[in-house]
Design a protein around this motif. Structure first.
Motif, short mmCIF file in Angstrom:
data_model
loop_
_atom_site.label_atom_id
_atom_site.label_comp_id
_atom_site.label_asym_id
_atom_site.label_seq_id
_atom_site.Cartn_x
_atom_site.Cartn_y
_atom_site.Cartn_z
N TYR A 598 0.67 -0.63 -0.03
CA TYR A 598 -0.04 0.18 0.04
C TYR A 598 0.64 1.43 -0.01
O TYR A 598 2.21 1.51 0.83
CB TYR A 598 -1.22 -0.07 1.23
CG TYR A 598 -2.11 -1.26 1.15
CD1 TYR A 598 -3.29 -1.16 0.42
CD2 TYR A 598 -1.30 -2.35 2.66
CE1 TYR A 598 -3.88 -2.31 0.88
CE2 TYR A 598 -2.37 -3.52 2.05
CZ TYR A 598 -3.27 -3.33 1.14
OH TYR A 598 -4.56 -4.05 1.23
N TYR A 634 -3.23 5.39 -2.52
CA TYR A 634 -4.66 5.86 -2.13
C TYR A 634 -4.53 6.57 -2.34
O TYR A 634 -3.33 7.67 -2.70
CB TYR A 634 -5.05 5.27 -1.04
CG TYR A 634 -3.35 5.04 0.05
CD1 TYR A 634 -3.39 6.69 0.55
CD2 TYR A 634 -2.55 4.47 0.43
CE1 TYR A 634 -2.46 7.06 0.82
CE2 TYR A 634 -1.84 4.62 1.18
CZ TYR A 634 -1.32 5.50 1.74
OH TYR A 634 -0.14 6.30 2.34
N ARG A 635 -4.92 8.17 -2.46
CA ARG A 635 -5.18 9.79 -2.46
C ARG A 635 -4.93 9.71 -1.00
O ARG A 635 -5.79 9.63 0.60
CB ARG A 635 -6.96 9.99 -3.35
CG ARG A 635 -8.51 9.75 -2.30
CD ARG A 635 -8.98 10.62 -2.89
NE ARG A 635 -10.27 10.32 -1.31
CZ ARG A 635 -11.18 9.75 -2.10
NH1 ARG A 635 -11.52 8.92 -3.03
NH2 ARG A 635 -12.22 9.69 -1.25
N LEU A 644 -8.97 7.73 -6.80
CA LEU A 644 -8.73 6.67 -5.73
C LEU A 644 -9.13 6.87 -4.58
O LEU A 644 -9.98 7.64 -4.20
CB LEU A 644 -7.07 6.35 -5.73
CG LEU A 644 -5.76 6.45 -6.89
CD1 LEU A 644 -4.28 7.08 -6.45
CD2 LEU A 644 -6.03 5.35 -7.96
N PRO A 645 -8.75 5.24 -4.27
CA PRO A 645 -9.78 5.00 -2.80
C PRO A 645 -9.25 5.76 -1.35
O PRO A 645 -8.09 5.91 -2.02
CB PRO A 645 -9.51 3.48 -2.34
CG PRO A 645 -9.70 2.82 -3.35
CD PRO A 645 -8.43 3.42 -4.72
N THR A 646 -9.90 6.11 -0.33
CA THR A 646 -8.54 6.65 0.29
C THR A 646 -8.22 5.72 1.56
O THR A 646 -7.74 4.35 1.50
CB THR A 646 -9.41 7.76 1.27
OG1 THR A 646 -10.49 6.57 2.28
CG2 THR A 646 -10.54 8.45 0.98
N ALA A 647 -7.19 6.33 2.62
CA ALA A 647 -6.10 4.71 2.94
C ALA A 647 -7.35 4.11 3.79
O ALA A 647 -6.79 3.07 3.96
CB ALA A 647 -4.63 6.50 3.57
N GLN A 649 -10.01 3.24 3.20
CA GLN A 649 -10.48 2.07 2.63
C GLN A 649 -9.93 1.10 2.18
O GLN A 649 -10.00 -0.01 1.93
CB GLN A 649 -10.99 2.81 1.75
CG GLN A 649 -12.73 3.54 0.78
CD GLN A 649 -13.31 4.66 -0.25
OE1 GLN A 649 -12.16 4.63 -0.51
NE2 GLN A 649 -14.25 4.49 0.46
N ARG A 650 -8.77 1.04 2.00
CA ARG A 650 -7.70 0.56 1.98
C ARG A 650 -7.23 -0.33 3.06
O ARG A 650 -7.02 -1.77 2.73
CB ARG A 650 -6.71 1.70 1.38
CG ARG A 650 -6.58 1.76 -0.17
CD ARG A 650 -6.32 0.78 -1.14
NE ARG A 650 -6.07 1.62 -2.52
CZ ARG A 650 -6.57 0.99 -3.23
NH1 ARG A 650 -7.40 -0.56 -3.80
NH2 ARG A 650 -6.37 1.00 -5.00
N GLU A 669 -0.63 8.65 7.10
CA GLU A 669 -0.84 8.77 6.11
C GLU A 669 -1.72 7.21 7.14
O GLU A 669 -2.66 6.32 7.08
CB GLU A 669 -1.26 8.26 4.57
CG GLU A 669 -0.93 9.61 3.71
CD GLU A 669 -0.23 9.49 3.01
OE1 GLU A 669 0.07 8.85 2.66
OE2 GLU A 669 0.15 10.41 2.50
#
Length: 857
Positions: A598, A634-635, A644-647, A649-650, A669
């Motif tokens: 990630y 992630y964004r 991109l998904p957020t952290a 969501q990752r 993050e």
């Protein structure tokens, strides 16, 4: 009745004569400046015995206003024009006027070169002979470069480089300079037609040649005389401006012109030279008892007509002869006033000048206050320029360069952070930042005031309270504390280094601007620190590279940097080595089989993207399966518009996978990532492996909210600090920790971030380079090129033992990254007071060797 010397006896035309002379001697009014582009005639006054002191009275009125010389010719003057001209130069050089004294450099140069050499073998004879020969040789080098270098000033420059000037030649060039080059325009004493400086020097040094051409010698002296007048009679507001409205005439009054043969000869020589050059400022008045050689006009009629003719821009005759009658009323006198036409009444100009003065003073004062406020706002609130400080306000931040006398954190900045929850933490960090900057500033003052030679470097970092938390402030502070420790060590060892603090702002956003400020600072030989591996950092490195300044990165670890910038070195390990250590640890210690990476999707964050790419390759090379390579991005807050998904969501995705997560993002993050993971898996024990940026997250106690997480992370810290067991004295044998506690009251645990160690070692790398230069016999100060050479030699024949581990640049690859640099794998989890060491790759020192199974370079 007593006759005053500043009046004239009354005769017909006296007032008209005074009006003409007043017009000729005055600076031109604004509406009549074109008159100075016309030649002024020679005014020949034929006067009787009653007016024998006419020119003497004219001189009294001219003196103090314009440079004036009166020459009284007698039969004893004979026919020596050179001696008479030298006497005129002496008189004019001593004349006082409102514009200052006249200087006759060209005439002085020609006279000096024409002097015969003494024949008595004195030191003066030898010096003059050496000077003449050196001048010939120096000027000859200029002529040899004529074809290759077409411009005259380049010829002089190339000539100076080809033939280094001795003390005598340098004295001549510095004294006469451009006046010597004036000779190239003169045709005299140069029968071969080579109008060069070399030819003139040789011809003037040839006594026989000079004796065979006396007329040309006289014309050369006259030409030099007029050229000096033209140059010296023009005021200069600056070295390159010659405004016509400040031009002033120079008056030469020759009485009894025909009393000696030299008089008419001098007049003819002046007229011949004036025909060949542009208009000059010489106002020449000659007088004798007559009779005139040519036609002569009546004074009362001729003087007004001549003035009108000149005012209209029409050239007159070269010589205007006017007959001055004897006084018709012996007891009457005409006051001598240099009159000019007035376009307005006399009270207008004083009134206008007074009003303008009031407006100007008020406008300048108000403008000065506005400019001062504007300047202060643009320069971080400074009241005025401060030596050693060059700071600028950019947005909400203060960036630039300081020697420690200006702190880059102030109370106004603290209220401007985007998150107010940790305002107290940021205030505490701001106070500590001020303290460490003050320590560096005091050390700099001690170094510069000691009188000993020293080296100056700049340490570039990111100091900004605009960051969402105080973590970045803490990291910058710890790095500067390491710099201060290095300064103290180096003062004790006899290699003092003055450190300029270069603040590039939040996320190194102003690094290119600050790099320009650093490159413009004289004496800076290297730049350390370099903040974070971000896009602005790369631009700054390019500018420092172009300026020829070597760089020593502290925590910058992007693999691409060494290949892009040959002058760049780093103290910490590269991302490639971090990834190799992480892969070896995951395979041998965690028995992992599948990895998911990630990382930030921000294209400007080269650290995160580069570490993620290296990690995926290293895990695959170690035989581990990489799940969805390149898709764990992630964004971030810095790039919120990315699709991109957020952290968080990752983190939720990681909960649903059996793969070992490797987090290659930033510490800000990581908290968001763990929040998503913990909320999705509240009862599952989760193992995570992270990069070195997670160090600050752990040490700030932010893991406490995630009790189900076992976080292992890579660290640049020292295992010597860990061996102390958290106590204040366990690591005291190392000199770094002794000074760290003495200067800042820190304990061993405070160095677990590794930033202080890395900051100290970055400065010590430069010090090691200087020491290697000194071993070759060089002395301080040193050049940036020499420092670069010294850095390249670290590791040959022995590595440098730094506080963060061995530093060796002698390997055959790029030689810009330390070989086998220490990387620690630390374990942090809720319930343990401090992180524990699980693996050490790389040798710290003899007491702390590398663990088995570590990848080696």
């Amino acid at each position: 009745m007593t006759t005053r010397r500043d009046t004239l006896p009354a005769f017909e035309g006296a007032a008209e004569l005074m009006d003409l002379l007043g017009s000729l001697s005055a600076p031109p009014p604004n509406l009549r400046w074109r008159r100075w582009r016309r030649r002024m005639p020679v005014v020949h006054l034929v006067r009787g015995p009653a007016n024998a002191d006419l020119l003497d009275r004219v001189k009294l009125r001219f003196s103090g206003r314009i440079p004036t010389a009166r020459l009284q010719l007698t039969a004893a003057d004979g026919d020596d024009l050179r001696a008479v001209l030298a006497h005129i130069v002496e008189l004019l050089a001593g004349a006082r006027a409102s514009g200052g004294r006249l200087r006759f450099r060209r005439h002085q140069l020609v006279e000096y070169l024409l002097q015969p050499l003494p024949r008595d073998g004195t030191a003066d004879a030898a010096n003059r002979d050496r000077l003449r020969r050196r001048l010939v040789r120096w000027l000859g080098a200029v002529d040899q470069a004529k074809e290759a270098v077409p411009k005259e000033w380049l010829k002089v420059l190339v000539g100076a480089l080809i033939t280094p000037a001795t003390a005598l030649a340098a004295a001549l060039v510095s004294r006469f300079g451009r006046h010597a080059r004036w000779l190239t325009t003169q045709p005299y004493l140069n029968p071969a037609g080579a109008a060069g400086l070399t030819g003139f020097s040789r011809q003037l040094g040839n006594a026989r040649h000079v004796e065979r051409h006396p007329v040309q010698v006289e014309q050369l002296l006259v030409a030099a005389f007029l050229a000096d007048l033209t140059a010296a009679s023009t005021h200069r507001l600056a070295g390159w401006t010659r405004p016509r409205w400040r031009r002033r005439p120079v008056a030469l009054l020759i009485d009894d012109l025909t009393a000696a043969p030299v008089g008419p000869r001098l007049l003819r020589a002046l007229l011949e030279e004036r025909r060949a050059v542009p208009a000059d400022p010489l106002l020449l008045l000659v007088a004798d008892a007559g009779p005139p050689d040519g036609p002569a006009g009546d004074l009362a009629i001729g003087a007004p007509a001549l003035r009108q003719q000149l005012d209209n821009g029409v050239d007159g005759h070269e010589i205007e002869t006017l007959v001055v009658p004897d006084a018709t009323v012996p007891t009457a006198e005409v006051p001598f006033t240099l009159r000019e036409r007035r376009l307005w009444p006399g009270w207008v100009w004083p009134t206008v000048a007074g009003v303008l003065a009031v407006v100007l003073i008020g406008g300048v004062g108000g403008s000065w206050l506005r400019d001062r406020r504007t300047w202060s706002a643009e320069h971080c609130g400074l009241a005025g320029p401060v030596a050693g400080v060059d700071v600028l306000t950019v947005g909400r931040e203060c960036v630039g360069v300081s020697d420690g006398t200006y702190p880059f954190v102030n109370d106004l900045d603290l209220s401007q952070g985007r998150a107010q929850s940790d305002l107290g933490v940021r205030r505490a960090e701001a106070d500590r930042l001020r303290a460490v900057q003050a320590t560096i500033g005091a050390r700099n003052a001690e170094i510069t005031g000691s009188g000993r030679p020293y080296v100056t470097i700049a340490h570039m970092t990111a100091i900004s309270v605009a960051s969402p938390s105080g973590a970045l402030l803490r990291g910058a502070r710890e790095e500067l504390e390491g710099v201060a420790v290095a300064q103290r060590e180096l003062v004790e060892s006899g290699t003092p280094i003055r450190v300029l603090i270069a603040n590039a702002g939040y996320r190194m956003g102003q690094a290119p601007l600050v790099a320009d400020l650093v490159a413009a600072r004289p004496g800076v030989v290297a730049v350390t620190g370099m903040g974070q591996s971000l896009a602005p950092t790369r631009v700054a490195m390019g500018r420092l590279q172009a300026a020829g300044l070597p760089m020593v990165g502290s925590v910058t670890s992007d693999d691409e940097l060494p290949g892009l910038y040959p002058l760049y070195h780093q103290v910490g390990p590269a991302n490639l080595r971090e990834a190799a250590v992480a892969a070896a640890f995951a395979r041998t210690r965690l028995d992992a089989t599948t990895i998911r990476v990630y990382a930030s999707g921000d294209p400007d964050d080269s650290y995160s993207s580069n570490l993620a790419h290296d990690a995926e390759e290293a895990f695959a090379k170690a035989g581990l399966a990489v799940e969805l390579p390149g898709q764990g991005r992630y964004r971030t807050e810095a790039a919120p518009a990315l699709p991109l998904p957020t952290a968080a969501q990752r983190g939720i995705d990681a909960c649903g996978s059996d793969s070992l997560p490797f987090f290659a993002g930033r510490e800000a993050e990581l908290s968001e990532f763990l929040s998503g993971l913990s909320q999705s898996c509240p009862s599952k024990r989760v193992r995570i492996l992270a990069g070195d940026d997670a160090t600050r997250f752990v040490l700030d106690g932010k893991l406490v909210g995630f009790p189900n997480v076992e976080l292992r992370y890579l660290s640049f810290a020292s295992s010597a600090a860990l061996a102390a067991g958290g106590g204040p004295t366990g690591c005291q044998p190392a000199r770094f920790y002794q000074l760290y506690q003495e200067l800042f009251a820190r304990q061993c645990d405070d160095a677990l971030d590794g930033r202080a160690l890395i900051g100290r070692d970055a400065v010590m790398v430069v010090a090691q380079a200087v020491s290697r230069i000194q071993e070759r016999g060089a002395r301080i100060p040193v050049s940036p090129g020499e420092v670069r050479w010294g850095i390249w030699r670290i590791g040959d024949p022995r590595p440098f033992v730094g506080a963060s581990g061995l530093i060796d640049y002698s390997h055959a690859a790029t030689g810009q990254v330390p070989r086998n640099k220490v990387v620690l794998v630390m374990l942090a989890q809720v319930g343990q007071p401090r992180p524990t060491l699980e693996w050490q790759c790389g040798t710290l020192d003899d007491a702390h060797p590398a663990a088995r199974g570590c990848p080696m370079e």
